[in-house]
Design a protein around this motif. Sequence first.
Motif, PDB file in Angstrom:
ATOM      1  N   ALA A  61      -6.687 -10.606  -4.197  1.00 56.31           N
ATOM      2  CA  ALA A  61      -7.653 -10.647  -3.078  1.00 56.31           C
ATOM      3  C   ALA A  61      -8.072  -9.346  -2.582  1.00 56.31           C
ATOM      4  CB  ALA A  61      -6.863 -11.362  -1.819  1.00 56.31           C
ATOM      5  N   LEU A  62      -7.091  -8.588  -2.524  1.00 53.93           N
ATOM      6  CA  LEU A  62      -7.362  -7.186  -2.089  1.00 53.93           C
ATOM      7  C   LEU A  62      -8.568  -6.548  -2.977  1.00 53.93           C
ATOM      8  CD1 LEU A  62      -6.460  -5.006   0.220  1.00 53.93           C
ATOM      9  CD2 LEU A  62      -4.741  -4.223  -1.644  1.00 53.93           C
ATOM     10  N   LEU A 100      -4.885   1.436  -3.332  1.00 59.95           N
ATOM     11  CA  LEU A 100      -4.813   0.904  -4.497  1.00 59.95           C
ATOM     12  C   LEU A 100      -6.200   0.767  -5.512  1.00 59.95           C
ATOM     13  CD1 LEU A 100      -2.782  -0.559  -6.419  1.00 59.95           C
ATOM     14  CD2 LEU A 100      -3.472  -2.882  -5.363  1.00 59.95           C
ATOM     15  N   ALA A 151       0.027 -17.839  -3.208  1.00 67.78           N
ATOM     16  CA  ALA A 151      -0.667 -17.188  -2.151  1.00 67.78           C
ATOM     17  C   ALA A 151      -1.482 -18.318  -1.229  1.00 67.78           C
ATOM     18  CB  ALA A 151      -1.300 -16.059  -2.693  1.00 67.78           C
ATOM     19  N   GLY A 178      -0.981 -13.063  -5.274  1.00 71.73           N
ATOM     20  CA  GLY A 178      -2.388 -13.397  -4.815  1.00 71.73           C
ATOM     21  C   GLY A 178      -3.021 -12.538  -3.845  1.00 71.73           C
ATOM     22  N   ALA A 179      -2.093 -11.855  -2.912  1.00 66.29           N
ATOM     23  CA  ALA A 179      -2.556 -11.033  -2.089  1.00 66.29           C
ATOM     24  C   ALA A 179      -3.151  -9.651  -2.565  1.00 66.29           C
ATOM     25  CB  ALA A 179      -1.560 -10.706  -0.836  1.00 66.29           C
ATOM     26  N   LEU A 180      -2.561  -9.322  -3.582  1.00 57.09           N
ATOM     27  CA  LEU A 180      -3.186  -8.034  -4.146  1.00 57.09           C
ATOM     28  C   LEU A 180      -4.426  -8.309  -4.989  1.00 57.09           C
ATOM     29  CD1 LEU A 180       0.185  -6.321  -5.686  1.00 57.09           C
ATOM     30  CD2 LEU A 180      -1.306  -5.626  -3.741  1.00 57.09           C
ATOM     31  N   MET A 193       2.703   2.440   0.211  1.00 59.99           N
ATOM     32  CA  MET A 193       1.363   3.191   0.493  1.00 59.99           C
ATOM     33  C   MET A 193       0.394   2.267   1.309  1.00 59.99           C
ATOM     34  SD  MET A 193       0.453   4.435  -3.339  1.00 59.99           S
ATOM     35  CE  MET A 193      -1.229   4.880  -3.004  1.00 59.99           C
ATOM     36  N   ARG A 194      -0.716   3.020   1.810  1.00 55.05           N
ATOM     37  CA  ARG A 194      -1.507   2.049   2.302  1.00 55.05           C
ATOM     38  C   ARG A 194      -2.494   1.176   1.369  1.00 55.05           C
ATOM     39  NH1 ARG A 194      -5.149   5.827   3.787  1.00 55.05           N
ATOM     40  NH2 ARG A 194      -6.743   4.365   4.459  1.00 55.05           N
ATOM     41  N   ALA A 195      -2.920   0.215   1.723  1.00 56.76           N
ATOM     42  CA  ALA A 195      -3.180  -0.751   0.737  1.00 56.76           C
ATOM     43  C   ALA A 195      -4.848  -0.371   0.076  1.00 56.76           C
ATOM     44  CB  ALA A 195      -3.641  -2.267   1.575  1.00 56.76           C
ATOM     45  N   GLY A 212       4.727 -14.420  -5.508  1.00 54.46           N
ATOM     46  CA  GLY A 212       3.480 -15.304  -5.831  1.00 54.46           C
ATOM     47  C   GLY A 212       2.512 -14.978  -4.555  1.00 54.46           C
ATOM     48  N   MET A 213       3.233 -14.759  -3.208  1.00 51.98           N
ATOM     49  CA  MET A 213       2.369 -14.460  -2.247  1.00 51.98           C
ATOM     50  C   MET A 213       1.844 -12.808  -2.303  1.00 51.98           C
ATOM     51  SD  MET A 213       1.790 -16.021   0.556  1.00 51.98           S
ATOM     52  CE  MET A 213       3.116 -17.106   0.751  1.00 51.98           C
ATOM     53  N   VAL A 214       2.540 -11.951  -2.782  1.00 54.45           N
ATOM     54  CA  VAL A 214       1.939 -10.609  -3.113  1.00 54.45           C
ATOM     55  C   VAL A 214       1.300 -10.562  -4.213  1.00 54.45           C
ATOM     56  CG1 VAL A 214       2.965  -8.185  -3.558  1.00 54.45           C
ATOM     57  CG2 VAL A 214       4.386  -9.650  -2.254  1.00 54.45           C
ATOM     58  N   ILE A 240     -12.057  -7.823  -3.470  1.00 50.79           N
ATOM     59  CA  ILE A 240     -12.913  -7.312  -2.507  1.00 50.79           C
ATOM     60  C   ILE A 240     -13.795  -6.226  -2.943  1.00 50.79           C
ATOM     61  CG2 ILE A 240     -13.290  -6.175  -0.178  1.00 50.79           C
ATOM     62  CD1 ILE A 240     -10.638  -7.558   0.621  1.00 50.79           C
ATOM     63  N   ALA A 277      -6.265  -9.085   3.548  1.00 47.74           N
ATOM     64  CA  ALA A 277      -7.367  -9.160   2.619  1.00 47.74           C
ATOM     65  C   ALA A 277      -7.554 -10.799   2.229  1.00 47.74           C
ATOM     66  CB  ALA A 277      -7.485  -8.572   1.534  1.00 47.74           C
ATOM     67  N   LYS A 296       5.242   0.377  -2.822  1.00 41.29           N
ATOM     68  CA  LYS A 296       4.246  -0.458  -1.974  1.00 41.29           C
ATOM     69  C   LYS A 296       4.009  -0.195  -0.651  1.00 41.29           C
ATOM     70  CE  LYS A 296       5.740  -4.771  -4.935  1.00 41.29           C
ATOM     71  NZ  LYS A 296       6.687  -5.758  -5.050  1.00 41.29           N
ATOM     72  N   MET A 356       6.205 -18.029  -2.556  1.00 42.32           N
ATOM     73  CA  MET A 356       5.276 -19.052  -2.800  1.00 42.32           C
ATOM     74  C   MET A 356       3.975 -18.579  -3.241  1.00 42.32           C
ATOM     75  SD  MET A 356       5.469 -20.687   1.118  1.00 42.32           S
ATOM     76  CE  MET A 356       4.160 -21.571   0.828  1.00 42.32           C
ATOM     77  N   LYS A 374       7.950 -15.212   0.221  1.00 39.31           N
ATOM     78  CA  LYS A 374       6.879 -14.649  -0.543  1.00 39.31           C
ATOM     79  C   LYS A 374       6.695 -14.946  -1.901  1.00 39.31           C
ATOM     80  CE  LYS A 374       7.085 -10.140   2.310  1.00 39.31           C
ATOM     81  NZ  LYS A 374       7.640  -8.812   2.206  1.00 39.31           N
TER      82      LYS A 374
END
Lengths: 210, 210
Positions: free
Chosen positions: B29-30, B121, A118, B25-27, B116-118, B21-23, B33, A29, B114, A116, A114
């Motif tokens: 973003a997810l 969430l 995002a 920010g990604a969450l 689970m399918r994204a 941080g990466m996770v 949406i 995403a 974590k 870092m 990870k």
Amino acid sequence: MNPAGKENRRTIRVVIAEDQGMVLGALAALLEIEGDISVVTQCRDGSEALKAILTAKPDVLITDIEMPNMTGLDLAAELKRRRTGTRVIILTTFARAGYLRRALEAGASGYLLKDMRAEELAEAVRRVHQGLRVIHPELATEAWAEPDPLTDRERQVLRLAGEGRASADIALELSLSEGTVRNYLSEAISKLGANNRVEAARIARTRGWL
Amino acid sequence: MNPAGKENRRTIRVVIAEDQGMVLGALAALLEIEGDISVVTQCRDGSEALKAILTAKPDVLITDIEMPNMTGLDLAAELKRRRTGTRVIILTTFARAGYLRRALEAGASGYLLKDMRAEELAEAVRRVHQGLRVIHPELATEAWAEPDPLTDRERQVLRLAGEGRASADIALELSLSEGTVRNYLSEAISKLGANNRVEAARIARTRGWL
DNA sequence: AAACTTAGATGACATTTGTCACTGTGCCGT
DNA sequence: ACGGCACAGTGACAAATGTCATCTAAGTTT
């Protein structure tokens, strides 16, 4: 999902491999937000990723290390061997020198942690796609050189010992005599400056030698 | 970023706490949406998250467990005590019965893994926001009831032993005699059906008892 | 008050672990 | 041809670990 237009002109095609579904989907995403990056396949284990790469021929692979079936490092090595043009970014939790070294030996173009920010991921993808190399700053500093002092046998034995297996048990599993197992452990303990097998295993693990 | 319109009518306000941080920010973003969910703050540790929640008053908190400063479980307990209306979803790597039990005791409304399918969430966020409870299916099955058989002392001693500390060393640290330490370890080993302290520690850890 | 439980300790004992010295074998590089 | 090294083993010994029965001094129950 592609605000600035230019649909297909120069979009970077990416495959992601990551065993935690939530993180996998979330990373996808995150990248899909970028107009110039397109996630073509999401994979939850290594061998699945290999298949996907051979058919989809993406520009960049982003992969975790610890996954079922095939680790990200094995995956990188395999892609190097097969000369697919796909560039590899390792994205992992672990700041371990051994992992970094093995990643570079396997021809990976990036090694990121990870933790870092995002936002930096998309930029790293672009850099790597341009042929540059991106290494997490704290790991790039050198000093992380310190090579693995353990021999193969020492590593094997230490791995089992770290799980709580007894010397006799390990000997049986590896078809060695118990004395030999104890000798290897003793060697490993002294090389790592530990006081016993458990501490030795911990040290080796944090250095990425296990 | 909000395709189906209805900008503000009923958007669920979410805070996320996650140390990678990466996770994180990604969450975010997810979830962004989704048209009906808005991530108001991203936090990289527990105490930061507490502050953010007290000021932002979000509908839902999504939090990791293992974080600097304050764990997600502590965070949930604190929010319960303060009676902020914020509902809590624990999102973690660990399928440990002990964590789940503590999460529920701390008044959490959700416990998800974590892997689970994204896509699930966002749905979980909606469910929790409606006052429902969401528990990862494999954990909900019961059988995960099995309560911690260890006494406090046994747990303490086992934790240190699992790090490779010697009995004498542990005795010193806890102001016990070495014999007592060995007795506790022996008890723990037998309760857990292990063959030695290391295996016992491993078992206890995977069950969430350590 | 008697009975029971719990945390902590002792001592004895068998087993496991860690160390050392020493013996081989085969392989690799020079 | 030689030294060095990884691999494998033996034997002997000291130290750490695991087990058990037993003991005491609080506290709790009844």
